[in-house]
Scaffold this motif. Structure first.
Motif, short mmCIF file in Angstrom:
data_model
loop_
_atom_site.label_atom_id
_atom_site.label_comp_id
_atom_site.label_asym_id
_atom_site.label_seq_id
_atom_site.Cartn_x
_atom_site.Cartn_y
_atom_site.Cartn_z
N ALA A 1 0.83 -1.21 0.00
CA ALA A 1 0.00 0.00 0.00
C ALA A 1 0.86 1.26 0.00
O ALA A 1 0.59 2.22 -0.73
N ALA A 2 1.91 1.26 0.81
CA ALA A 2 2.78 2.44 0.89
C ALA A 2 3.51 2.68 -0.42
O ALA A 2 3.57 3.82 -0.91
N SER A 3 4.06 1.62 -1.00
CA SER A 3 4.79 1.81 -2.26
C SER A 3 3.85 2.20 -3.40
O SER A 3 4.23 2.97 -4.28
N SER A 4 2.63 1.70 -3.36
CA SER A 4 1.66 2.09 -4.38
C SER A 4 1.28 3.56 -4.25
O SER A 4 1.23 4.29 -5.25
N GLY A 5 1.00 3.98 -3.04
CA GLY A 5 0.62 5.38 -2.83
C GLY A 5 1.76 6.34 -3.14
O GLY A 5 1.58 7.33 -3.87
N VAL A 6 2.93 6.05 -2.60
CA VAL A 6 4.09 6.93 -2.85
C VAL A 6 4.50 6.88 -4.31
O VAL A 6 4.84 7.91 -4.91
N GLY A 7 4.44 5.70 -4.91
CA GLY A 7 4.81 5.57 -6.32
C GLY A 7 3.87 6.33 -7.24
O GLY A 7 4.31 6.97 -8.21
N ALA A 8 2.58 6.27 -6.95
CA ALA A 8 1.62 7.02 -7.77
C ALA A 8 1.84 8.52 -7.61
O ALA A 8 1.77 9.28 -8.58
N TYR A 9 2.12 8.95 -6.39
CA TYR A 9 2.38 10.37 -6.12
C TYR A 9 3.65 10.83 -6.84
O TYR A 9 3.66 11.87 -7.49
#
Length: 82
Positions: A27-35
């Motif tokens: 979840a963290a890598s998905s959120g930060v990656g999208a940002y």
């Protein structure tokens, strides 16, 4: 799908914690990656995969039980005992 689980496996030996850590990492890598992909003007999936790979490499080196640094400490301690 594989990288968060593999990273979590390096960090814990308990299955419940492994699931929690892998979900949090994903979840963290998905959120930060999208940002980040928005500001880097890059492919979202590619940025997410790079972040997950960096997290895996960091865990591979620094994991308290299965990491490279821990292995070196065990080898050094074994040599000192011999």
């Amino acid at each position: 799908v594989i990288t968060p689980g593999a990273t979590a496996y390096l960090l814990t030996d308990r299955f419940g914690r492994l699931l929690a850590i892998s979900v949090a990492l994903g979840a963290a890598s998905s959120g930060v990656g999208a940002y980040l992909s928005y500001f880097l003007d890059g492919a979202t999936g590619g940025v997410i995969v790079v972040l997950q790979a960096l997290a895996f490499l960091l865990a591979f080196v620094c994991a308290p039980k299965h990491g490279l640094l821990a292995a070196r400490r065990r080898i050094k301690a074994a040599r000192a005992d011999a």
